[in-house]
Design a protein around this motif. Structure first.
Motif, PDB file in Angstrom:
ATOM      1  N   PHE A   1       0.830  -1.199   0.000  1.00  0.00           N
ATOM      2  CA  PHE A   1       0.000   0.000   0.000  1.00  0.00           C
ATOM      3  C   PHE A   1       0.870   1.256   0.000  1.00  0.00           C
ATOM      4  CE2 PHE A   1      -4.618  -0.577   0.743  1.00  0.00           C
ATOM      5  CZ  PHE A   1      -4.652  -1.916   0.454  1.00  0.00           C
ATOM      6  N   ASN A   2       1.879   1.211   0.827  1.00  0.00           N
ATOM      7  CA  ASN A   2       2.747   2.392   0.880  1.00  0.00           C
ATOM      8  C   ASN A   2       3.403   2.651  -0.462  1.00  0.00           C
ATOM      9  OD1 ASN A   2       2.339   3.349   3.431  1.00  0.00           O
ATOM     10  ND2 ASN A   2       3.793   1.918   4.338  1.00  0.00           N
ATOM     11  N   SER A   3       3.754   1.557  -1.148  1.00  0.00           N
ATOM     12  CA  SER A   3       4.410   1.763  -2.423  1.00  0.00           C
ATOM     13  C   SER A   3       3.433   2.290  -3.470  1.00  0.00           C
ATOM     14  CB  SER A   3       5.086   0.485  -2.903  1.00  0.00           C
ATOM     15  OG  SER A   3       4.119  -0.471  -3.177  1.00  0.00           O
ATOM     16  N   PHE A   4       2.153   2.085  -3.244  1.00  0.00           N
ATOM     17  CA  PHE A   4       1.167   2.694  -4.141  1.00  0.00           C
ATOM     18  C   PHE A   4       0.777   4.095  -3.690  1.00  0.00           C
ATOM     19  CE2 PHE A   4       0.144  -1.686  -5.527  1.00  0.00           C
ATOM     20  CZ  PHE A   4       0.405  -1.484  -6.862  1.00  0.00           C
ATOM     21  N   ARG A   5       1.528   4.646  -2.818  1.00  0.00           N
ATOM     22  CA  ARG A   5       1.294   5.987  -2.279  1.00  0.00           C
ATOM     23  C   ARG A   5      -0.005   6.069  -1.467  1.00  0.00           C
ATOM     24  NH1 ARG A   5       3.428  10.244  -6.753  1.00  0.00           N
ATOM     25  NH2 ARG A   5       4.874   8.889  -7.813  1.00  0.00           N
ATOM     26  N   LEU A   6      -0.350   4.958  -0.874  1.00  0.00           N
ATOM     27  CA  LEU A   6      -1.451   4.979   0.085  1.00  0.00           C
ATOM     28  C   LEU A   6      -0.782   4.873   1.444  1.00  0.00           C
ATOM     29  CD1 LEU A   6      -3.531   2.229  -1.704  1.00  0.00           C
ATOM     30  CD2 LEU A   6      -3.937   4.673  -1.835  1.00  0.00           C
ATOM     31  N   MET A   7      -0.890   5.902   2.209  1.00  0.00           N
ATOM     32  CA  MET A   7      -0.155   5.929   3.466  1.00  0.00           C
ATOM     33  C   MET A   7      -0.886   5.111   4.516  1.00  0.00           C
ATOM     34  SD  MET A   7       2.379   7.446   5.149  1.00  0.00           S
ATOM     35  CE  MET A   7       2.795   9.123   5.526  1.00  0.00           C
ATOM     36  N   VAL A   8      -0.243   4.064   4.980  1.00  0.00           N
ATOM     37  CA  VAL A   8      -0.848   3.232   6.001  1.00  0.00           C
ATOM     38  C   VAL A   8      -0.608   3.888   7.358  1.00  0.00           C
ATOM     39  CG1 VAL A   8      -0.762   0.983   7.110  1.00  0.00           C
ATOM     40  CG2 VAL A   8      -0.517   1.171   4.645  1.00  0.00           C
ATOM     41  N   SER A   9      -1.664   4.028   8.109  1.00  0.00           N
ATOM     42  CA  SER A   9      -1.519   4.594   9.449  1.00  0.00           C
ATOM     43  C   SER A   9      -1.660   3.476  10.460  1.00  0.00           C
ATOM     44  CB  SER A   9      -2.596   5.644   9.710  1.00  0.00           C
ATOM     45  OG  SER A   9      -2.725   6.476   8.606  1.00  0.00           O
ATOM     46  N   PRO A  10      -0.543   2.996  10.968  1.00  0.00           N
ATOM     47  CA  PRO A  10      -0.630   1.858  11.891  1.00  0.00           C
ATOM     48  C   PRO A  10      -1.250   2.310  13.212  1.00  0.00           C
ATOM     49  CG  PRO A  10       1.629   2.622  11.670  1.00  0.00           C
ATOM     50  CD  PRO A  10       0.815   3.468  10.759  1.00  0.00           C
ATOM     51  N   GLY A  11      -1.999   1.411  13.779  1.00  0.00           N
ATOM     52  CA  GLY A  11      -2.528   1.669  15.113  1.00  0.00           C
ATOM     53  C   GLY A  11      -3.820   2.459  15.137  1.00  0.00           C
ATOM     54  N   LEU A  12      -4.305   2.852  13.967  1.00  0.00           N
ATOM     55  CA  LEU A  12      -5.567   3.593  13.980  1.00  0.00           C
ATOM     56  C   LEU A  12      -6.734   2.657  14.248  1.00  0.00           C
ATOM     57  CD1 LEU A  12      -5.780   6.364  11.267  1.00  0.00           C
ATOM     58  CD2 LEU A  12      -5.825   6.538  13.734  1.00  0.00           C
ATOM     59  N   ASP A  13      -6.607   1.491  13.657  1.00  0.00           N
ATOM     60  CA  ASP A  13      -7.686   0.521  13.854  1.00  0.00           C
ATOM     61  C   ASP A  13      -7.298  -0.376  15.023  1.00  0.00           C
ATOM     62  OD1 ASP A  13      -9.559  -1.643  13.523  1.00  0.00           O
ATOM     63  OD2 ASP A  13      -9.936  -0.764  11.536  1.00  0.00           O
TER      64      ASP A  13
END
Lengths: 142, 963
Positions: free
Chosen positions: B852-864
């Motif tokens: 996901f990060n490589s597709f420029r979708l920033m993963v926000s860990p710990g939100l869920d």
């Protein structure tokens, strides 16, 4: 930007006052002053008071043994600067009473104050002599 | 201490003292502190941070003098830190009615400084009205400073400040009429000339004045200034009034006023350039030059030509420079001859500082306005003769180019060159030109007395000992050419020249050595190779390097020398290539001439082979390319030979092979190699689909490669726009022809492809920039239809361009506080879509996050809170939508990793849908390129589900699906 720097240099090429409105390192200043002074001192009375140097113009004027050199942008009005030099000299005259090189040497800080009042950040701020001199008189009183 | 500093010593020991003085309570101490600080420190100095607080206190304090001091210091050295913390305070001061003009004028300039340094920090949006207010100010000091501020603001954005224009005019009127001006602001009877100048300067930043009333009153004022100024006794008054006058002239020029006023101006300037006062003459010339640019008054100015030429002889260099500029500017066809001759005459007396500029300008003028070409040649040769040191190489390259391209000129030029060679001492550059011209065209003179090859040779050879090593190669070429043109061969001359070649074969300079060896070998081989040394083909017409150079003279020197260097390189490579190339391959050779590498390699091949075989001369002569066996070769290599420089290419291959294997029937061996190459040429190297997928994640890489061509790509993406550069690299030693590239863009992308050249020269790389604009969200992919011809084979490739959805994403990290309200506000379809995706390629959660990060979708860990879930966010840019926040949530099932639930939300229904589909595609069919690094991770191997595997292994199906 307008005025880049103002220099006062005596006939021997020694700098008596230097004020820069853009930041140059010490070495750059020294080199610049050397080049300009050499260029300007070599000129005669009959030649015009403007010299092109690198990317700016030097407007200079000679009063007895003292040269006033002002570095300006290329599109600045040269004659206006030339007269501004004269205004500066007149202002100093009024303060010191017939100003000479020694006055500037020994009252360097006052010369700086005057300049500070007249030019700020490369632009002319004040051209009225009495306005320029008020803060200095204020200081003398204090 | 200041004095020490001024003398050029470093005084950092005192910096701290100075800064601490600022906070002193007494006025003189503070004053000194401020001044020293502003003189010594620059804006990024650490100590300044210490002072910010004190300065701020002073600014907002009650004491006016302290305010002034602080403002001045900030105005002189204020940096970003100051701008951030002080800008609002300064703005307040400037418009507050309670403080005295003294403070306000300083505030104006202080703001100017801050604005100039950090336009982003200082908010000038609401400034229009305030500026207008300021211009109503009666106090001239404030007015002067605000005018400076206005000049800066207007030069930045003149649209917004229209309302200030009438005020400026009014101010000017007031000044010009000398109404209500306090005595102390008049300078020798002239009301504040500086303010007048400044005001007119500000007016010059507005394009035109539409309001007729304003316009009329402005013209009245200008007229008054133009007419009312005359020369007076007092120098100072004179200067001041002329300062105003010149500024008025500039303004008139800018406004492009009526003809009448214009000619008035020119008349005035004409008067000025004739006066005794040097300053005014100087300015007259300068303004005349400016005037040339603005309007069509050339004819009037031409009347003053004689006067200007006199100024060229002025004792003052500044004035001479101006005169030169003016002459250069006013030159056209009608007066070119006079002016250039004048310049040439002047050249011999001019001082060194000006000669280079002078010669360059003369050369350009001569070229631009030459009535006939022989005159041009005359001028340049004279120029070289008179000021050889100052004639850059570009100038003589150019003259050579001209002569080569104009046949009628050749005998004339050669004869001229011969004449100059007779002089006892000539300049190095002259030797170069003459040697070159005589080498090329000397044979045209053969009938004239003193121009037999032998005589030419001896006169040129006389110069050899005196020249630098950079000239020797040119001389060697000349010798070889003289030798070639001597028909029938003259054994004595031949021996002499061979002797020279022999001598230089051991020269330490590689260039000279190579030439000597080559020419020696070539000339020994006899007549069959002589056409290699035939005349150079015509040069392709290109823009004069000189004009380019002149345009760049203002640019700093580093760049300039780079340009020079490039021009030289181009030239020298052209020289090398065309020297060696058989003359019958003319058209394709022009493309060759830009590439140095291949030609060198050919030469070396040739050399190597020749050296290796020179003692086996018997064999070599049998394997001559012109023997009957070459017919067979010609048939087989026909397609190859058409594009390549025929003789050289075939021959060099042949020679290499023969040199290596030393087999008599080299022809067959050589023939086989290219045929094999041709049969398998169509196969691309590497999988196109894989490369495409890799490029979806990266911004640069290889898009396509086969044995002949490599297409690389490099992209930059900014918001909804992208700039992609295609690098088309020819991997071969012969050019690729019929190159076509067409972009088939999907409807949502606007793609502009710059021109793709029809031919790619051997071993060269061509860059084709592409501009991409994303109009709206879509998953469609642009296709590049690319084809070229190598030999008889037409190769065609349809390539997907990696301008995909995710390139227009910009990763953005959101915190929980921002995420959840957004997430909730986008409720339900079509803005929020949910789908259960099955058949997902199983992968650990960490890998998915990386993907996901490589597709420029920033993963926000710990939100869920659920560790099996993944939340990501990004912004999408397109032309039709504003930057759109997109939120994604993936819920995985730890028991069955082949399925997951995906929820996508954004402010735009299409975007949501497209993004969801895009992610789904990526999750279901992850390209093989990504699989390999994943296999290396310690994740337990999971059996592959059948359906996605099928889709993966069949690139055709995948392609069909995506297209």
């Amino acid at each position: 930007m307008g005025i880049r720097f103002i220099l006062m240099v005596n006939k021997q090429g020694q700098t008596r006052l230097a004020q820069y409105y853009e930041y140059l390192t010490l070495e750059e200043r020294r080199a610049l002053e050397g080049e300009i002074v050499r260029k300007c001192l070599a000129r005669t009375e009959q030649q015009c008071s403007f010299v092109e140097h690198r990317n700016y113009k030097i407007v200079y004027r000679r009063y007895a043994s003292l040269f006033f050199l002002v570095g300006v942008d290329n599109d600045e009005n040269e004659l206006a600067i030339l007269e501004f030099i004269h205004l500066l000299v007149e202002t100093m005259d009024r303060h010191f009473g017939n100003v000479c090189e020694l006055d500037i040497m020994f009252h360097l800080e006052k010369a700086h104050f005057m300049l500070e009042e007249m030019v700020m950040n490369g632009c002319i701020v004040e051209t009225s002599k009495s306005n320029i001199l008020t803060p200095i008189q204020l200081m003398e009183k204090a | 201490m200041l004095y020490i500093f001024m003398l050029g010593y470093d005084v950092d020991f005192g910096h701290m003292e100075a800064v601490s003085l600022i906070s002193a309570p007494k006025y003189p101490e503070k004053q000194v502190g401020y001044i020293v600080t502003s003189c010594l420190l620059n804006e990024n100095h650490d100590f300044l941070r210490l002072a910010i607080n004190t300065v701020r206190n002073d600014i907002i304090g009650r004491n006016e003098t302290f305010q002034c001091l602080a403002l001045t210091m900030v105005g002189n050295i204020g940096g970003r830190d100051f701008a951030e913390s002080l800008a609002p305070d300064v703005q307040k001061l400037l418009i507050s009615s309670s403080c005295r003009p003294l403070v306000r004028k300083k505030a104006a300039l202080c703001l100017l400084r801050l604005f100039r340094k950090n336009p982003d920090v200082v908010n000038v949006d609401g400034w229009v009205d305030r500026m207008a207010q300021l211009l109503d100010e009666r106090d001239l000091g404030v007015l002067t400073s605000s005018m400076s501020l206005l000049v800066a603001l207007v030069s930045n954005n003149h649209e917004a400040y229209w309302s200030c224009l009438p005020k400026c005019v009014k101010t000017l009127e007031r000044l010009a009429r000398n109404q209500d001006i306090p005595q102390e602001y008049t300078y020798y009877g002239i009301p504040s000339p500086w303010l007048q100048v400044k005001t007119m300067r500000a007016l010059q930043y507005f394009p035109t004045i539409e309001d007729p009333n304003t316009r009329r009153s402005l013209f009245e004022v200008l007229q008054r200034i133009l007419m009312g100024t005359d020369v007076v006794k007092n120098v100072n008054k004179n200067n001041a009034s002329h300062a105003v006058l010149f500024e008025a002239l500039a303004l008139v020029m800018h406004l492009d006023a009526e003809k009448e006023m214009m000619s008035q101006c020119v008349a005035l300037l004409g008067k000025f350039i004739a006066v005794r006062e040097p300053n005014i003459r100087y300015l007259g010339l300068e303004n005349m030059t400016r005037m040339l640019l603005v309007t069509d008054v050339q004819d009037i100015i031409k009347r003053h030509q004689a006067q200007i030429i006199t100024s060229l002889k002025d004792p003052d260099i500044s004035i001479r420079r101006r005169a030169l500029d003016l002459l250069y500017g006013m030159c056209d066809i009608t007066n070119a001859k006079d002016i250039v001759e004048e310049l040439l005459q002047y050249l011999s007396t001019a001082e060194f500082a000006m000669r280079e500029e002078l010669s360059l300008k003369a050369a350009i003028l001569a070229e631009k306005f030459a009535p006939d070409l022989s005159w041009y040649v005359d001028v340049i040769l004279q120029l070289i003769d008179k000021a050889g040191d100052f004639v850059s190489d570009d100038i003589w390259f150019r003259v050579v180019q001209f002569v080569t391209n104009n046949e009628d000129l050749q005998p004339y030029a050669a004869a001229k060159a011969r004449e100059y060679l007779d002089k006892p001492a000539i300049h190095e550059t002259m030797v170069k030109v003459s040697a070159y011209l005589l080498g090329e065209f000397g044979h045209l003179l053969a009938r004239r007395p003193g121009c037999s090859p032998k005589e030419l040779f001896s006169i040129i050879h006389e110069k050899l000992p005196t020249v630098l090593s950079s000239t020797i190669p040119i001389l060697l070429s000349t010798y070889a050419k003289i030798l070639m043109h001597t028909q029938p061969p003259d054994p004595e001359l031949q021996n002499q020249i061979w002797g020279i070649f022999n001598k230089y074969e051991s020269c330490i300079d590689a260039e000279i050595q190579q030439r000597a060896v080559e020419y020696h070998a070539l000339s020994r081989k006899g007549a069959s190779l002589m056409d290699i040394l035939a005349e150079m083909p015509k040069f392709p017409e290109r823009q004069s390097a000189l004009i380019k150079k002149a345009e760049d003279t203002e640019v700093d020197t580093a760049e300039q020398s780079a340009i020079k260097l490039r021009a030289q390189q181009q030239m020298s490579s052209a020289l090398v290539v065309t020297d060696q190339r058989p003359a019958n391959g003319t058209p394709s050779g022009i493309q060759l001439s830009l590439v140095k590498v291949p030609s060198m390699s050919i030469n070396e091949d040739q050399n190597m082979a020749e050296q290796g075989l020179s003692h086996e001369n018997g064999i070599l002569s049998k394997v001559d390319p012109q023997t009957p066996s070459a017919d067979l070769l010609g048939d087989l290599l026909g397609p190859l030979a058409i594009e390549g420089p025929p003789g050289t290419d075939v021959q060099s291959q042949q020679n290499i092979v023969s040199g290596l294997e030393n087999v008599p029937n080299t022809v067959e061996a050589a023939a086989i190699v290219p045929v094999e190459e041709q049969t398998n040429s169509v196969q691309p190297i590497g999988s196109i689909a894989e490369r495409f997928h890799a490029l979806c994640l990266k911004d640069s890489g290889v898009l396509y490669e086969d044995p002949y061509i490599q297409i690389g790509i490099k992209a930059e993406w900014r918001a909804h726009q992208g700039r992609v550069v295609l690098f088309l690299g020819n991997k071969n030693t012969s050019p690729l022809v019929s190159v076509h590239a067409i972009i088939l863009p999907p409807s949502h992308l606007k793609i502009e492809l710059s021109l793709v050249p029809d031919t790619i020269p051997p071993r060269a790389q061509v860059q084709c920039p592409l501009e991409v604009v994303n109009l709206r969200p879509s998953r469609d992919v642009a296709v590049l239809d690319f084809s070229y011809k190598f030999g008889n084979n037409m190769v065609n490739a349809k390539l997907r361009l990696p301008a995909v959805l995710n390139k227009f994403l910009h990763p953005i990290s959101v915190s929980g506080d921002e995420f959840f309200p957004q997430w909730r506000s986008l409720s339900g379809p079509p803005l929020k879509l949910q789908e259960v995706v099955r058949g997902v390629r199983p992968m650990p959660l960490l890998d998915m996050a990386n993907l996901f990060n490589s597709f420029r979708l920033m993963v926000s860990p710990g939100l869920d809170p659920n560790p099996n879930n993944l939340v990501a966010s990004t912004t999408y840019y397109s032309e039709s939508t504003r930057p759109m926040l997109c939120l994604i949530r993936i819920e995985t099932d730890p028991a069955d990793r082949t399925q997951l639930r995906m929820t996508v939300a954004s402010g735009d229904p299409t975007l949501t849908f497209e993004l969801k589909e895009f992610i789904k595609e990526q999750l279901v069919s992850i390209p093989t390129a990504l699989r390999s690094p994943m296999a290396a991770t310690p994740a337990p191997p999971i059996p592959q589900p059948t359906s996605p595997a099928a889709a993966l292994t069949d690139p055709g199906a995948m392609l069909a699906g995506l297209l």
